[in-house]
Design an enzyme around this catalytic site. Structure first.
Site, mmCIF file in Angstrom:
data_model
loop_
_atom_site.group_PDB
_atom_site.id
_atom_site.type_symbol
_atom_site.label_atom_id
_atom_site.label_comp_id
_atom_site.label_asym_id
_atom_site.label_seq_id
_atom_site.Cartn_x
_atom_site.Cartn_y
_atom_site.Cartn_z
ATOM 1 C CG ASP A 53 -24.601 -0.806 -2.192
ATOM 2 O OD1 ASP A 53 -25.818 -1.519 -1.790
ATOM 3 O OD2 ASP A 53 -23.550 -1.531 -1.578
ATOM 4 C CB THR B 216 -26.146 -2.926 -10.060
ATOM 5 O OG1 THR B 216 -25.128 -4.276 -10.068
ATOM 6 C CG2 THR B 216 -27.711 -3.540 -9.370
ATOM 7 C CD GLU C 268 -25.174 -7.778 1.245
ATOM 8 O OE1 GLU C 268 -24.822 -6.747 1.031
ATOM 9 O OE2 GLU C 268 -26.224 -8.136 0.090
ATOM 10 C CE LYS D 18 -27.715 -5.567 2.637
ATOM 11 N NZ LYS D 18 -27.692 -4.360 1.612
ATOM 12 N N GLY E 215 -33.357 -9.516 -1.078
ATOM 13 C CA GLY E 215 -32.694 -10.605 -1.945
ATOM 14 C C GLY E 215 -34.102 -10.675 -3.498
ATOM 15 N NE ARG F 126 -32.473 -6.441 -5.574
ATOM 16 C CZ ARG F 126 -32.790 -8.028 -5.893
ATOM 17 N NH1 ARG F 126 -33.016 -8.996 -7.070
ATOM 18 N NH2 ARG F 126 -31.433 -8.441 -4.656
HETATM 19 C C1 5MM Z 1 -27.868 -2.328 -3.551
HETATM 20 O O1 5MM Z 1 -27.144 -3.044 -3.849
HETATM 21 C C2 5MM Z 1 -26.288 -3.694 -3.849
HETATM 22 C C3 5MM Z 1 -25.205 -3.264 -4.889
HETATM 23 O O2 5MM Z 1 -25.390 -4.898 -5.459
HETATM 24 P P1 5MM Z 1 -24.458 -4.857 -6.747
HETATM 25 O O3 5MM Z 1 -22.839 -5.031 -6.282
HETATM 26 O O4 5MM Z 1 -24.601 -6.145 -7.424
HETATM 27 O O5 5MM Z 1 -24.463 -3.887 -7.908
HETATM 28 C C4 5MM Z 1 -26.502 -5.111 -3.565
HETATM 29 O O6 5MM Z 1 -25.057 -5.263 -2.047
HETATM 30 C C5 5MM Z 1 -27.622 -4.883 -1.892
HETATM 31 O O7 5MM Z 1 -26.484 -4.179 -1.239
HETATM 32 C C6 5MM Z 1 -28.299 -6.082 -1.343
HETATM 33 O O8 5MM Z 1 -27.663 -7.120 -2.202
HETATM 34 C C7 5MM Z 1 -29.294 -6.135 -0.976
HETATM 35 O O9 5MM Z 1 -29.877 -5.468 -1.895
HETATM 36 P P2 5MM Z 1 -31.108 -5.738 -2.016
HETATM 37 O O10 5MM Z 1 -32.161 -5.397 -3.117
HETATM 38 O O11 5MM Z 1 -30.859 -7.122 -2.052
HETATM 39 O O12 5MM Z 1 -32.133 -5.890 -0.694
#
Ligand code: 5MM
Length: 345
Positions: free
Chosen positions: A24, A29, A183, A225, A268, A298
């Site tokens: 998402d 991003t 989250e 989350k 994270g 990520r």
């Molecule tokens: C995939 O990244 C998500 C969206 O981030 P933005 O709203 O800043 O574009 C983010 O919310 C993500 O779902 C969570 O942080 C978990 O992603 P990570 O990379 O931390 O596993």
């Protein structure tokens, strides 16, 4: 609200052996992710990239329980005209949508943010449900920063306001028959040690569940989350996998009610293997009342993005990279991952 139906979706999202793909990324991003691999951030490239993930059929079927989509993707069609959301459903996974409008500077609280997006949320959720979304996601961001004469960060004002917004979002979701992923992310940026992350994570979780209670959110119909309890990225001492696992479980046991069906961690900024090893260690320890799995962005996508680099001839390699990480994390959700499986790949 039909709580039994919400609970059924929430349970499906945390099916043992499976976890959630967080795809998402907002346009800003994904720009950063595409910049790193030399890909132009166009709507077609975003579609092609996400389509290749959703068409990784076996991995999607075996290891992915749900996919968090950016609103654009929820309403986007694949190159052959099929709605992308249909590819996800066909693989047996639950489609979901990120509905927050991002973490914005919080007035009166320098250096802190408040996640926005409550205006019109009920109306948006109605449309999203019709398009196929069965869960939603809202991310609150809590930074940790040292006291430089301002009392330090986070402040009570920011923790409380973010927890309240999360709870209002969750209540509106449930009224729209959508399972909220709640989250609250305590960032691992910075030089703080694991003790500080532990203290702040506990404080944030306690506040979030107090607000969820006050806003009458049914815990059986949500998924949490959270971050894991880890050292800041710039901290000089590193915690062992075992310490991260034990501290995270202890913090959650103390502050997350057993009625919550499942915990789906964010990665994270941990390395791919760290995120997998930590999840695996927690599931090996066991003894907690919730399912514990992944909701990684990520840590699931860094490898396929690198392999893809925007080139059609790399699609199969990117799908192999994604399938591998999905399988490793699927095993970790069962406490059955082993480091040698990484080398073997
Ligand atoms: C995939 O990244 C998500 C969206 O981030 P933005 O709203 O800043 O574009 C983010 O919310 C993500 O779902 C969570 O942080 C978990 O992603 P990570 O990379 O931390 O596993």
């Amino acid at each position: 609200m039909n709580l039994a139906a919400l609970n059924e979706i929430a349970e499906k999202m945390v099916t043992p052996g499976k976890g959630i793909l967080a795809a998402d990324e907002s346009t800003g991003t994904i720009q950063k992710r595409f910049d790193a691999i030399g890909v132009e951030n166009t709507e077609a490239n975003r579609r092609d990239y996400r389509e290749l993930l959703f068409r990784t059929t076996e991995a999607m079927r075996e290891h992915i329980s749900g996919v968090i989509l950016f609103e654009e993707t929820l309403y986007q069609n694949a190159a052959d005209g099929a709605p992308l959301v249909d590819l996800i459903t066909a693989a047996g996974a639950v489609p979901g949508v990120k509905v927050d409008k991002g973490a914005k500077p919080m007035a009166g609280f320098p250096g802190e943010t408040l996640t926005e997006g409550l205006d019109g949320l009920g109306e948006r959720l109605k449309r999203d449900y019709e398009r196929g979304a069965r869960f939603a996601k809202w991310r609150a961001v809590i930074d940790i920063a040292p006291d430089t004469g301002n009392g330090g960060v986070p402040t009570w004002g920011a923790v409380k306001a973010n927890a309240h917004a999360l709870a209002r979002y969750a209540a509106v979701c449930q009224a729209a028959q959508i399972v909220p992923i709640v989250e609250p992310e305590v960032l691992m940026d910075g030089a703080h040690d694991i003790e500080r992350c532990d203290t702040v994570t506990r404080w944030v979780l306690q506040t979030v569940f107090q607000e969820l209670f006050e806003q009458r959110v049914a815990l059986e119909g949500m998924v949490l989350k959270p971050n894991m309890v880890v050292c800041g990225k710039k901290c000089e001492t590193r915690a062992s996998v075992d310490e991260v696992a034990h501290r995270t479980i202890a913090a959650l046991k103390a502050h997350v009610p057993a009625a919550v069906p499942g915990i789906a961690y964010l990665s994270g900024g941990q390395t791919d293997e760290e995120a997998t090893a930590h999840l695996d260690a927690m599931n090996r320890i066991g003894g907690f009342p919730w399912k514990m799995t992944f909701s990684y962005g990520r840590a699931l996508q860094a490898a396929p993005q690198k392999a893809w680099a925007g080139k059609p001839e790399n699609v199969a390699a990117a799908q192999r990279a994604f399938a591998h990480r999905a399988r490793m994390n699927g095993l970790a959700s069962l406490g059955k991952w082993e480091g040698r499986l990484e080398q073997a790949a």
